[in-house]
Design an enzyme around this catalytic site. Structure first.
Site, short mmCIF file in Angstrom:
data_model
loop_
_atom_site.label_atom_id
_atom_site.label_comp_id
_atom_site.label_asym_id
_atom_site.label_seq_id
_atom_site.Cartn_x
_atom_site.Cartn_y
_atom_site.Cartn_z
N GLY A 166 3.56 3.63 11.21
CA GLY A 166 2.91 4.00 9.96
C GLY A 166 2.56 2.77 9.16
N GLN A 185 0.26 -2.23 1.90
CA GLN A 185 0.85 -3.20 2.82
C GLN A 185 -0.17 -4.19 3.35
OE1 GLN A 185 2.94 0.07 5.19
NE2 GLN A 185 4.38 -1.62 5.39
N CYS A 228 10.38 -0.87 8.32
CA CYS A 228 9.10 -1.00 7.62
C CYS A 228 8.45 -2.31 8.04
CB CYS A 228 9.36 -0.99 6.11
SG CYS A 228 7.85 -1.13 5.14
N LEU A 229 7.14 -2.26 8.29
CA LEU A 229 6.45 -3.48 8.73
C LEU A 229 6.46 -4.56 7.64
CD1 LEU A 229 3.43 -1.90 10.65
CD2 LEU A 229 5.48 -2.98 11.62
N HIS A 250 7.85 8.33 3.89
CA HIS A 250 7.98 6.87 3.78
C HIS A 250 6.65 6.24 3.35
CE1 HIS A 250 9.45 2.85 5.56
NE2 HIS A 250 8.17 2.65 5.32
N GLU A 251 5.56 6.69 3.99
CA GLU A 251 4.25 6.08 3.68
C GLU A 251 3.77 6.47 2.29
OE1 GLU A 251 3.46 3.72 5.51
OE2 GLU A 251 4.80 4.25 7.14
N HIS A 269 5.15 4.34 -0.35
CA HIS A 269 4.46 3.06 -0.52
C HIS A 269 3.36 3.16 -1.58
CE1 HIS A 269 5.94 0.18 2.44
NE2 HIS A 269 5.94 1.09 3.39
NI NI Z 1 6.91 0.96 5.25
#
Ligand code: NI
Length: 172
Positions: free
Chosen positions: A46, A51, A95-96, A137-138, A141
């Site tokens: 995701g 991000q 998380c990236l 989660h997304e 963000h």
């Molecule tokens: Ni994330």
């Protein structure tokens, strides 16, 4: 299509709220393509627009993790959770923007989400399991919220300090 740079904590853009997308045109579609490419390249399941430094309500996901599963790319524009189950589910999230750190987060197990797809079509769908976790989660963000905001303050401070130090080293 091109790869975009993924911002890491403590970049301030990851803590900012995002704007609604008013129309889905060439720029938005190009961004979505780039976000998919960046997510698959990472690799991750995701990615949210902040991000990659864009403060718009756009997320992309592909939760088909197993090798024998077909790819299942999903892009959501202006996503909104309209229902959550009382049953909760705990999943070890990552998380990236916080590479190599994982922690258990408890969230509603099932959700209903409303969003626009790439063709500006209004979609409502239910999700459970990994996809439900990933969508929540997304969407977090898009509100400037990270999964480490759910863990203990002590752990959050420890991981934040580690990344502050890395950022300083990179600038030096
Ligand atoms: Ni994330």
């Amino acid at each position: 299509m091109s790869l975009r740079q993924i911002l890491l904590i403590p970049d301030k853009r990851l803590k900012q709220k995002t704007e609604m997308v008013s129309s889905i045109n060439k720029n938005e579609l190009a961004l979505i393509d780039d976000m998919f490419e960046t997510m698959y390249d990472a690799p991750g399941i995701g990615l949210a627009a902040p991000q990659v430094g864009i403060l718009s309500k756009i997320i992309v996901m592909d939760c088909a993790k197993e090798e024998d599963e077909k790819p299942d790319p999903i892009a959501m524009i202006n996503p909104e959770i309209i229902w959550t189950s009382e049953e909760m589910r705990t999943y070890e999230e990552g998380c990236l923007s916080i590479p190599d750190f994982f922690a258990d987060v408890t969230r509603p197990e099932k959700i209903k989400v409303r969003y626009l797809d790439e063709k500006s079509k209004l979609i409502e769908r239910e999700a459970d399991g990994l996809l439900a976790t990933c969508i929540q989660h997304e969407i977090d963000h898009l509100e400037g919220k990270l999964f480490i905001d759910y863990i203990s303050r002590l752990k959050r401070e420890r991981i934040t300090k580690k990344f502050q130090k890395l950022a300083r080293l990179e600038r030096a």
